[in-house]
Motif scaffolding. Sequence first.
Motif, PDB file in Angstrom:
ATOM      1  N   SER A  39       0.836  -1.207   0.000  1.00 50.46           N
ATOM      2  CA  SER A  39       0.000   0.000   0.000  1.00 50.46           C
ATOM      3  C   SER A  39       0.868   1.253   0.000  1.00 50.46           C
ATOM      4  O   SER A  39       0.594   2.200  -0.733  1.00 50.46           O
ATOM      5  CB  SER A  39      -0.902   0.045   1.236  1.00 50.46           C
ATOM      6  OG  SER A  39      -1.789  -1.020   1.216  1.00 50.46           O
ATOM      7  N   GLU A  88       2.261   1.744  -3.417  1.00 46.63           N
ATOM      8  CA  GLU A  88       1.281   2.175  -4.418  1.00 46.63           C
ATOM      9  C   GLU A  88       1.046   3.682  -4.379  1.00 46.63           C
ATOM     10  O   GLU A  88       0.644   4.269  -5.381  1.00 46.63           O
ATOM     11  CB  GLU A  88      -0.052   1.442  -4.200  1.00 46.63           C
ATOM     12  CG  GLU A  88      -0.037   0.010  -4.699  1.00 46.63           C
ATOM     13  CD  GLU A  88      -1.315  -0.739  -4.310  1.00 46.63           C
ATOM     14  OE1 GLU A  88      -1.301  -1.396  -3.254  1.00 46.63           O
ATOM     15  OE2 GLU A  88      -2.308  -0.623  -5.030  1.00 46.63           O
ATOM     16  N   ARG A  92      -0.713  -2.321  -7.798  1.00 43.18           N
ATOM     17  CA  ARG A  92      -0.429  -3.600  -7.144  1.00 43.18           C
ATOM     18  C   ARG A  92      -0.105  -4.674  -8.195  1.00 43.18           C
ATOM     19  O   ARG A  92       0.802  -5.479  -8.005  1.00 43.18           O
ATOM     20  CB  ARG A  92      -1.641  -4.021  -6.300  1.00 43.18           C
ATOM     21  CG  ARG A  92      -1.459  -5.314  -5.523  1.00 43.18           C
ATOM     22  CD  ARG A  92      -0.539  -5.145  -4.344  1.00 43.18           C
ATOM     23  NE  ARG A  92      -1.017  -4.154  -3.408  1.00 43.18           N
ATOM     24  CZ  ARG A  92      -1.735  -4.438  -2.300  1.00 43.18           C
ATOM     25  NH1 ARG A  92      -2.007  -5.667  -2.004  1.00 43.18           N
ATOM     26  NH2 ARG A  92      -2.132  -3.475  -1.505  1.00 43.18           N
ATOM     27  N   ASP A  93      -0.853  -4.616  -9.299  1.00 37.31           N
ATOM     28  CA  ASP A  93      -0.624  -5.607 -10.358  1.00 37.31           C
ATOM     29  C   ASP A  93       0.775  -5.509 -10.951  1.00 37.31           C
ATOM     30  O   ASP A  93       1.418  -6.511 -11.210  1.00 37.31           O
ATOM     31  CB  ASP A  93      -1.657  -5.423 -11.476  1.00 37.31           C
ATOM     32  CG  ASP A  93      -2.748  -6.457 -11.363  1.00 37.31           C
ATOM     33  OD1 ASP A  93      -3.119  -6.759 -10.205  1.00 37.31           O
ATOM     34  OD2 ASP A  93      -3.181  -6.970 -12.401  1.00 37.31           O
ATOM     35  N   GLU A 148       3.625  -8.329 -10.843  1.00 35.67           N
ATOM     36  CA  GLU A 148       4.215  -8.724 -12.120  1.00 35.67           C
ATOM     37  C   GLU A 148       5.756  -8.679 -12.027  1.00 35.67           C
ATOM     38  O   GLU A 148       6.447  -9.574 -12.506  1.00 35.67           O
ATOM     39  CB  GLU A 148       3.673  -7.797 -13.220  1.00 35.67           C
ATOM     40  CG  GLU A 148       4.322  -7.921 -14.587  1.00 35.67           C
ATOM     41  CD  GLU A 148       4.229  -9.322 -15.163  1.00 35.67           C
ATOM     42  OE1 GLU A 148       3.303 -10.063 -14.780  1.00 35.67           O
ATOM     43  OE2 GLU A 148       5.112  -9.678 -15.979  1.00 35.67           O
TER      44      GLU A 148
END
Lengths: 318, 96
Positions: A87, A90, A96-97, A101
Amino acid sequence: MSEEQIKNLEEQFEARIARDEKIEPKDWMPEKYRQTHIRQISQHAHSEIVGMLPEGNWITRAPSLRRKVALLAKVQDEAGHGLYLYSACETLGISRDELYEQLHSGKAKYSSIFNYPTVTWADIGAIGWLVDGAAIINQVPLCSTSFGPYARAMVRVCKEESFHQRQGYEIMLKLCNGTPEQKEMAQDALNRWWWPSLMMLGPTDDMSVHTEQSMKWKLKRKTNDELRQQFIDQTVPQADILGLTIPDSDLKWNEERQSYDFGEIDWDEFWQVVKGHGPMNNARMKARVGAWERGEWVRDAAMAHAEKQQERKNKQVV
Amino acid sequence: MSNKKNWPLWEVFVRSKNGLEHRHFGSLHAADAEMALENARDVYTRRNEGVSIWVVESKHITASNPEHNGELFEPAQDKVYRHPTFYDLPDDVKHM
């Protein structure tokens, strides 16, 4: 923005940090500050998440219910720490993705220590005592780092971390006061985890490329070598209480420095593990990516359910 | 990666005990409000840190821009008469 304006902003920015002001997500920041923080906070988050795997290995085989509930709670905390940190990361404008990744593709690193296997129950004790011990030494100074969301996450993490270390040390204590075989198991775990724990505090100062900039941004408040010395000085007496021997024949008290001298660290091993050739690198990533992929239908189903509920609600309003 | 939508981001506010206000604790991802509450319980209150939780989807928060802090906050800076120390009173006056 002209180069002059950026330089001006950068100077004001550095001055704010020098005055111990905190930087918040929407404040202007140099691109390098943003990127460095994304790298460090995400690495930290990934380490918490991958760090659940070696310990999760022993949840079903913990020797008593007391040990099992403690280990479960500890592993759940690591998940929580990972989430606080994701968090915080971000807020710097990465999703987050994208973070997942980067972890799954191997682009982002996590702490190398988790690429070692947990072969006996004593390893769970050694991880709590040494790995969490080293982590605390790393993390306490970060509670006053310059980026607000990271500092706030670290305050919460540090509060929770001390239970982790104490539960690990208690496991070691129990084994050391047990049968000769149990004590031998504890010694064996210390032998295997000692050097990787020292490496966990990072390359030596003369090899560390980020130290200078990170000190300036208060992303680091002590150098790797200082942290390592602190870890050794506080851990050796703890090993003495357990009656265990630190696996370093060069380890001895230096009266003049009021600190322990210690032997050469095998940095080749460290870089091998960082580059992916540790004993468990592949297994860790396979477990992590597998869990993510097997969970995909659950995530999709939850989203579909949420949308359906929302539609139903909207219809009722009409 | 899934083609479907990702779980949205929620902001979590926790009242640590009655008598205190809800305070921002952090954020998390969840499919809906109910799940956001449950996740907030697990992520932010594992050690009795709260007696009440609010969650709000992050996109519903309107935030001021720090770059406009000047126009936004400066008007308060020259209004010293809003502070009690602005008013000159003799030392003999008590309880004021």
